[in-house]
Design a protein around this motif. Structure first.
Motif, mmCIF file in Angstrom:
data_model
loop_
_atom_site.group_PDB
_atom_site.id
_atom_site.type_symbol
_atom_site.label_atom_id
_atom_site.label_comp_id
_atom_site.label_asym_id
_atom_site.label_seq_id
_atom_site.Cartn_x
_atom_site.Cartn_y
_atom_site.Cartn_z
ATOM 1 N N ARG A 223 -27.794 -42.960 4.236
ATOM 2 C CA ARG A 223 -27.190 -41.751 3.697
ATOM 3 C C ARG A 223 -26.794 -40.811 4.822
ATOM 4 O O ARG A 223 -27.525 -40.626 5.789
ATOM 5 C CB ARG A 223 -28.172 -41.043 2.762
ATOM 6 C CG ARG A 223 -27.595 -39.796 2.099
ATOM 7 C CD ARG A 223 -28.528 -39.278 1.035
ATOM 8 N NE ARG A 223 -27.970 -38.113 0.361
ATOM 9 C CZ ARG A 223 -28.191 -36.862 0.733
ATOM 10 N NH1 ARG A 223 -28.980 -36.617 1.771
ATOM 11 N NH2 ARG A 223 -27.641 -35.849 0.074
ATOM 12 N N SER B 198 -25.856 -36.970 5.018
ATOM 13 C CA SER B 198 -25.887 -35.748 4.222
ATOM 14 C C SER B 198 -24.761 -34.807 4.636
ATOM 15 O O SER B 198 -24.551 -34.544 5.832
ATOM 16 C CB SER B 198 -27.236 -35.045 4.405
ATOM 17 O OG SER B 198 -27.258 -33.826 3.692
ATOM 18 N N HIS C 1 -23.872 -44.350 -5.666
ATOM 19 C CA HIS C 1 -24.577 -43.213 -6.234
ATOM 20 C C HIS C 1 -23.642 -42.241 -6.932
ATOM 21 O O HIS C 1 -24.066 -41.516 -7.831
ATOM 22 C CB HIS C 1 -25.360 -42.478 -5.143
ATOM 23 C CG HIS C 1 -26.551 -43.236 -4.654
ATOM 24 N ND1 HIS C 1 -26.445 -44.447 -4.022
ATOM 25 C CD2 HIS C 1 -27.883 -42.946 -4.708
ATOM 26 C CE1 HIS C 1 -27.648 -44.883 -3.681
ATOM 27 N NE2 HIS C 1 -28.549 -43.992 -4.098
ATOM 28 N N THR D 137 -24.025 -38.363 -2.540
ATOM 29 C CA THR D 137 -24.531 -37.942 -3.842
ATOM 30 C C THR D 137 -23.682 -36.809 -4.402
ATOM 31 O O THR D 137 -22.766 -36.296 -3.728
ATOM 32 C CB THR D 137 -25.994 -37.497 -3.702
ATOM 33 O OG1 THR D 137 -26.061 -36.373 -2.812
ATOM 34 C CG2 THR D 137 -26.859 -38.629 -3.158
ATOM 35 N N SER E 40 -23.614 -45.614 6.927
ATOM 36 C CA SER E 40 -23.902 -44.348 6.233
ATOM 37 C C SER E 40 -22.849 -44.118 5.161
ATOM 38 O O SER E 40 -21.918 -43.317 5.339
ATOM 39 C CB SER E 40 -23.939 -43.196 7.245
ATOM 40 O OG SER E 40 -24.900 -43.444 8.242
ATOM 41 N N ILE F 270 -23.739 -43.725 1.671
ATOM 42 C CA ILE F 270 -24.305 -43.182 0.435
ATOM 43 C C ILE F 270 -24.014 -41.685 0.368
ATOM 44 O O ILE F 270 -24.396 -40.924 1.273
ATOM 45 C CB ILE F 270 -25.823 -43.439 0.371
ATOM 46 C CG1 ILE F 270 -26.089 -44.950 0.346
ATOM 47 C CG2 ILE F 270 -26.427 -42.766 -0.851
ATOM 48 C CD1 ILE F 270 -27.557 -45.300 0.316
#
Length: 794
Positions: free
Chosen positions: A449, A451, A507, A475, A471, A473
């Motif tokens: 992930r 961010s 996701h 959300t 990387s 993922i």
């Protein structure tokens, strides 16, 4: 003037109709064999004139096309759009053959950028090439001057060219032919940008064939592990002395020369620099780069370097020194350096505390920055920059450290948030290679992930791209944070190449994109992988989540099941959506045929739902009453705060180079030489000269007549008696009278023989010798004394 979207369909239809009508004209077998103009070998003059005569007499260009041709900028933009479309080169070649007015503009666009030297070599006559279908193999015989006509004609249209030695499509024997037989110094006189990818040191100097006076950009790719280029300093010195470049890039696996910055010091007009080689972070290179007044774009490689090495790049900078009289520029003279302490750093610290220090920018004109390396090194480099960057591209090791990524995100928003319009995050080659190895193995990749919640404020950011192999993922919180940080986003790409294993779906869902669509009203391009299997059954979302600008959607390997619900949501989100793209290649890793078929159904259903949605909205809008209420509200008192403003005048020392601009022009002045032979043999005549001196032999009888005289009596007696056979005097004189003259003559004769004659011979010889010596002094040639010049008296 009508828009480009209105002109393109009309032009396409008009061109198609013209081509169809031209095909129906009976022009003989020569027209049916006419080749495509993908290369410059086909020109309008090669087509039968009856085609142009018939087309010009029958068809009239529409007013929109005439308006396009009247504006060079619009014509250029239209042809570039056609070139970028599928089969763009073929379309441009057909357009050039359709109308004479389009011929030159279309050829200029077709030939302005070449990715190889093969099209140039294909312009030679076919009989000179070893293989006509493969011109890169070379020539069989040297070309004549007339064989260069097409190359000179179309070479002036080439503006950008690339030579790649690794492609192995051009034989090395071609370059000596260009060096020796080219009719003028530069075959491509208008070349502006040259990309030279080589692995052999001998091919470096051959780039001089294309260093035209109009060259503005040069890119050198010096590959080959362990390969050294000994002629690189001389090549850079030649460039620095003859050309004024605007962009220079060097990518090398070998170390840069020690005098790299000195060799490129005359290039003070550089606007773009890319240095990816060992030694690029040296303090000398950093000082040279820092003092370039027009530098706008910089690319450096920080991979495999420590933070200390990154700090050393800024070691030689002296941004605070301005004039000799300023306090900051006062340093120890060195005379008493052993006795006194250097207070330079103390003075600078005091100036910073009191606020008198000059606030200068490092790289004042820099707007584009491309950095490659670890996240921590990139953050260390950015801390030294204060210029207003507009485009930032970072290539990091994937996955990055979470703490380093947090610090880097905060630093970007704090320092460049008010000026940044484009932010791109990519992966290094080592990260991509690792992902390729994992994808080819049986083990499924393990996504991580990245961010986006650390992005705080990017008010004018228009383009945000993340392209990482691991990387991938994201959300719903990341999407909401991105929409809040960048309200003016126009293009968003969140790892559209990502692949997810069957056990771990994406996701993000389609509903999670609502904050981004509603918060970014300028969004027109969106590329993201979503999980659309759990689409909402309610048939829509709130009306605020609607974008009139979203025109292009890329879903990649997204999952989808209920095609109708997905189409309904998309018609609500983007009623003007024009294109949906997904991966249909069966040999692509991560391809799922069921998802590809479902997205095809969504693409088929969506236009009908969009028309229905727009029809409903147009029907509802006139019936809706808009009630405006005016309420008088007391304006709140604005908050007051005391602020101090630093009114120190910022001064900048800038030097102006008043050197007269000179241009170099080469003129081919080869004289015409003719060979002639002249017989220059001298004629000879043999003449024989008899140089034997003439001699005369003269005999002188110098025999003395001796007379014996006895006693006087006997003498008297003899005198009295006549000699036998003697003659008597006529006078009858007595004989004793003749004796006295006889004695006298005898005595004179004796005197001449014994006295005068011995003296006369030496005097004559002496006189001849004097004449001989006088003749030699005057330059003549002497000889022996002729015997005939000696006279002997009897």
């Amino acid at each position: 003037m009508p828009g480009l979207s209105d002109i393109l369909p009309a032009l396409h239809r008009r061109s198609s109709s013209i081509r169809e009508r031209i095909r129906t004209i009976s022009i003989g077998s020569s027209a049916s064999k006419h080749q495509s103009i993908s290369g410059p070998s086909a020109a309008p003059s090669h087509r039968p004139y009856s085609v142009y005569q018939q087309s010009s007499a029958t068809f009239m260009a529409p007013p929109r096309i005439v308006a396009i041709l009247d504006s060079d900028a619009v014509t250029q933009r239209l042809l570039e759009t056609i070139l970028d479309s599928p089969n763009g080169r073929r379309t441009l070649s057909r357009l050039a053959r359709t109308c004479r007015a389009w011929f030159d503009p279309a050829l200029n666009v077709l030939w302005r950028e070449l990715d190889s030297l093969v099209p140039i070599l294909g312009l030679f006559p076919a009989h000179l090439l070893k293989k006509s279908k493969r011109p890169g193999l070379g020539l069989t015989t040297p070309p004549l001057e007339k064989d260069w006509e097409k190359i000179l004609r179309y070479g002036g249209r080439v503006l950008r060219i690339t030579y790649d030695e690794l492609s192995n499509n051009v034989h090395n024997s071609v370059f000596p032919i260009f060096e020796e037989y080219r009719p003028r110094t530069y075959v491509l006189p208008n070349l502006q940008h040259l990309t030279w990818r080589i692995t052999s040191p001998e091919n470096l100097d051959r780039a001089a064939l294309f260093l035209a006076p109009s060259l503005q950009g040069l890119v050198l790719h010096l590959g080959g592990a362990g390969t050294r280029f000994p002629t690189l300093p001389a090549f850079l010195a030649d460039i620095g002395s003859r050309r004024k470049l605007q962009s220079f890039s060097i990518y090398s696996s070998a170390s840069l020369p020690d005098t790299f910055s000195d060799l490129l010091l005359p290039q003070d007009e550089l606007e773009r620099i890319a240095v990816v080689a060992p030694g690029a972070l040296s303090p000398i290179v950093g000082k040279w780069v820092a003092y370039l007044p027009r530098l706008k774009s910089l690319q450096l490689d920080l991979s495999g370097r420590s933070r200390t090495a990154v700090e050393a790049f800024f070691r030689e900078w002296r941004s605070g020194d301005s004039t000799p009289d300023s306090m900051e520029s006062h340093t120890d003279s060195g005379i008493f350096s052993g006795e006194e302490v250097d207070f330079t750093e103390i003075r600078k610290s005091l100036l910073k505390l009191t606020g008198d220090a000059k606030k200068s920018l490092t790289f004042p004109a820099l707007v584009q920055l491309h950095l490659t390396g670890q996240t921590s090194n990139i953050a260390t480099f950015l801390t030294h920059l204060s210029s207003p960057l507009t485009q930032l591209e970072i290539v990091i090791e994937d996955p990055p450290d979470a703490a380093d990524w947090r610090d880097l995100s905060a630093l970007i928003c704090e320092r460049f948030g008010d000026s940044l319009t484009s932010l791109r995050i990519g992966a290094t080659l080592s990260s991509k290679y690792s992902d390729l190895v994992r994808s080819t193995s049986r083990a499924a990749p393990a996504p991580s992930r990245l961010s986006l919640g650390y992005l705080s404020s990017l008010p004018i950011l228009a383009r945000f791209v993340v392209d990482l192999p691991e990387s991938v993922i994201f959300t719903a919180a990341d999407v909401a944070a991105l929409a809040k940080a960048g309200p003016k986003l126009e293009e968003v790409r969140l790892c559209p190449l990502a692949r997810f294993p069957p056990a771990a779906p994406p996701h993000l869902s389609l509903e999670d994109l609502a904050p981004l669509i509603s918060g970014c009203q300028r969004l027109n391009t969106l590329a993201v992988v979503i999980n659309a299997k759990g689409a909402s059954k309610e048939g829509g979302v709130e009306s605020a989540a609607t974008s009139r600008s979203l025109m292009w959607l890329h879903v990649g390997h997204s999952w989808v099941t209920d095609t109708l619900q997905v189409a309904i949501l998309l018609s609500q989100f983007a009623p003007y959506l024009d294109t949906i793209k997904w991966y249909t290649e069966r040999n692509r890793p991560g391809f799922v045929e069921a998802n590809a078929r479902s997205w095809q159904k969504v693409s088929d259903i969506l236009p009908h739902l969009q028309n229905l949605r727009l029809t409903e909205r147009r029907a509802v809008m006139p019936e809706k009453e808009i009630v405006v209420e005016y309420v008088q509200v007391v304006a709140p008192r604005p908050p007051m705060s005391d602020k101090a403003i630093d009114a120190t005048v910022l001064t900048t020392d800038r030097g102006v180079d008043a050197t007269q601009l000179t241009s170099e022009m080469s003129v081919q002045a080869t004289p015409q030489v003719k060979h002639r032979e002249t017989q220059a043999t001298a004629s000879k005549t043999s003449i024989a000269i008899d140089a034997v001196p003439r001699t005369v032999e003269t005999e002188v009888d110098a025999t003395m007549e001796l007379v014996a005289l006895p006693a006087l009596a006997k003498e008297a007696e003899e005198l009295d008696s006549p000699r036998p056979g003697s003659q008597l005097n006529c006078g009858g004189a007595p004989s004793h009278l003749m004796s006295l003259p006889s004695l006298t003559s005898l005595f004179g004769f004796l005197c001449r023989i014994f006295i005068a004659f011995p003296l006369s011979i030496p005097m004559r010889v002496l006189h001849a010798l004097l004449q001989l010596s006088r003749a030699r002094e005057e330059g003549g040639e002497g000889g022996d004394v002729a015997l005939d010049t000696i006279h002997v008296r009897p």
